[in-house]
Design a protein around this motif. Structure first.
Motif, mmCIF file in Angstrom:
data_model
loop_
_atom_site.group_PDB
_atom_site.id
_atom_site.type_symbol
_atom_site.label_atom_id
_atom_site.label_comp_id
_atom_site.label_asym_id
_atom_site.label_seq_id
_atom_site.Cartn_x
_atom_site.Cartn_y
_atom_site.Cartn_z
ATOM 1 N N MET A 157 0.858 -1.168 0.000
ATOM 2 C CA MET A 157 0.000 0.000 0.000
ATOM 3 C C MET A 157 0.906 1.235 0.000
ATOM 4 S SD MET A 157 -3.131 -1.081 2.537
ATOM 5 C CE MET A 157 -4.253 0.086 1.776
ATOM 6 N N ILE A 158 0.496 2.251 -0.749
ATOM 7 C CA ILE A 158 1.334 3.413 -1.002
ATOM 8 C C ILE A 158 0.665 4.670 -0.472
ATOM 9 C CG2 ILE A 158 2.652 4.677 -2.732
ATOM 10 C CD1 ILE A 158 3.251 1.618 -2.642
ATOM 11 N N SER A 159 1.389 5.431 0.344
ATOM 12 C CA SER A 159 0.893 6.715 0.840
ATOM 13 C C SER A 159 1.763 7.828 0.269
ATOM 14 C CB SER A 159 0.932 6.745 2.373
ATOM 15 O OG SER A 159 0.488 7.993 2.855
ATOM 16 N N LEU A 160 1.120 8.771 -0.411
ATOM 17 C CA LEU A 160 1.833 9.892 -1.023
ATOM 18 C C LEU A 160 1.501 11.189 -0.296
ATOM 19 C CD1 LEU A 160 1.208 9.247 -4.839
ATOM 20 C CD2 LEU A 160 3.099 8.413 -3.421
ATOM 21 N N SER A 161 2.516 11.961 0.029
ATOM 22 C CA SER A 161 2.340 13.306 0.546
ATOM 23 C C SER A 161 2.892 14.256 -0.516
ATOM 24 C CB SER A 161 3.089 13.472 1.874
ATOM 25 O OG SER A 161 2.949 14.787 2.362
ATOM 26 N N LEU A 162 2.022 15.066 -1.108
ATOM 27 C CA LEU A 162 2.381 15.839 -2.294
ATOM 28 C C LEU A 162 2.011 17.308 -2.138
ATOM 29 C CD1 LEU A 162 0.818 13.346 -4.867
ATOM 30 C CD2 LEU A 162 3.270 13.596 -4.390
ATOM 31 N N ARG A 163 2.752 18.159 -2.858
ATOM 32 C CA ARG A 163 2.367 19.565 -2.962
ATOM 33 C C ARG A 163 1.183 19.684 -3.932
ATOM 34 N NH1 ARG A 163 8.135 19.965 -3.805
ATOM 35 N NH2 ARG A 163 9.200 20.588 -1.891
ATOM 36 N N PRO A 164 0.258 20.586 -3.676
ATOM 37 C CA PRO A 164 -0.885 20.751 -4.591
ATOM 38 C C PRO A 164 -0.465 21.117 -6.014
ATOM 39 C CG PRO A 164 -1.305 21.852 -2.499
ATOM 40 C CD PRO A 164 0.132 21.428 -2.481
ATOM 41 N N GLU A 165 0.697 21.735 -6.159
ATOM 42 C CA GLU A 165 1.182 22.155 -7.479
ATOM 43 C C GLU A 165 1.835 21.018 -8.256
ATOM 44 O OE1 GLU A 165 2.000 23.613 -4.596
ATOM 45 O OE2 GLU A 165 0.773 25.439 -4.710
#
Length: 301
Positions: A95-103
């Protein structure tokens, strides 16, 4: 009360983990909790254990903003696969959790997932879900992987079963990982499964923080010391002995076996894996001994 004001950087990762895990609740189905490459749990199959692993890569620490996103995805999953290998197991579900910038561009994320798929393909790992979250405009992106595995009970390797006098080996070559190896390494699943079937190591782990950090951890877990010969450590092309000891992110196997099995192992290894070196670097020794006293390796804090 004095300890409450201490900073993480003052005590370091190992002591922090020791403090926060000493009173964790553990059910009767837990074989090994925090402190090894994976958690080990009893499941419905009486012949096998379930392996659990979680790992993260963070922009600016494990990869750069300029790193191709496919390489980020490949590395994120491969790191967790390497820990499953260290237990002698087979990876199963991720399972993959991504924390990303909205841009962040959508194309970046799709490319990252191509890297995850590339890492999963050789081992038939199913990527079954995950989570996406915003790290904010000025936050730091990261990728977190949760991975399950399975291993036969009689082939499961721990860090903690080594014995004084057992011989230490490493696979491959060490150092200079930031030249690109840390983004494209091959987890040693195949080699570890063969090894645990033919020559069950008494202790094993993967080298992620560097031999200078990881060898003392394995020895301490096994209630042993260690003695190694620095001139025997296999160095990557152009690497100094310090880099081979301290650079980290090698993702090779470090393991110990009884001395009576060493020659047979070396002959069989050369036949089975002719393109991957296996090097005898020293041995486990009585508790309290460290020759040489290793300093360095990757420090998280």
């Amino acid at each position: 009360m004095a300890n409450s004001s201490k900073k993480i950087k003052e005590i370091g990762e190992d002591l922090l983990i020791k403090r926060i895990t000493k009173d964790l609740p553990l059910g009767k189905d837990v074989v090994t909790g925090a402190g090894d490459d994976c958690a080990v749990i009893t499941g419905n199959d009486h012949r096998s254990y379930v392996l659990l692993k979680i790992d993260c890569v963070i922009e600016g620490i494990h990869y750069m903003k300029s790193t191709p996103p496919s390489a980020v995805g490949y590395k994120a999953l491969s790191r967790a696969i390497s820990d499953i290998a260290a237990m002698g197991g087979t990876p199963k579900h991720a399972m993959i959790s991504l924390s990303l910038r909205p841009e962040c561009n959508v194309s970046y994320v799709t490319s990252l997932y191509r890297g995850l798929s590339k890492a999963s393909s050789p081992y038939n790992i199913s990527i079954v879900g995950g989570e996406t979250a915003s790290c904010g405009k000025n936050g730091t992106p990261s990728v977190t992987v949760s991975l399950t595995g399975q291993v036969r009970k009689d082939r499961c390797c721990f860090r903690s079963k080594g014995k004084s006098g057992h011989i230490l080996f490493v696979t491959g070559k060490l150092g200079k990982s930031l030249n690109g190896h840390h983004l494209r390494f091959t987890p040693r699943i195949r080699e570890a499964q063969w090894l645990t079937k033919k020559f069950k190591p008494s202790a094993m782990m993967d080298l992620s923080d560097g031999l200078a950090s990881d060898l003392p951890r394995l020895a301490k877990s096994s209630n042993c010391g260690y003695s190694i010969e620095k001139d025997k450590i296999p160095k990557a092309r152009g690497a100094s002995i310090k880099e081979a000891l301290c650079d980290g992110e090698d993702y090779e196997l470090l393991f110990a076996i009884p001395s009576k099995d060493c020659k047979k192992l070396e002959v069989a290894w050369q036949k089975k894996f002719p393109s991957l070196t296996l090097t005898r670097i020293g041995k486990l020794s009585p508790k309290g001994t460290a020759n040489p006293d290793l300093k360095g390796g990757w420090k998280h804090f």
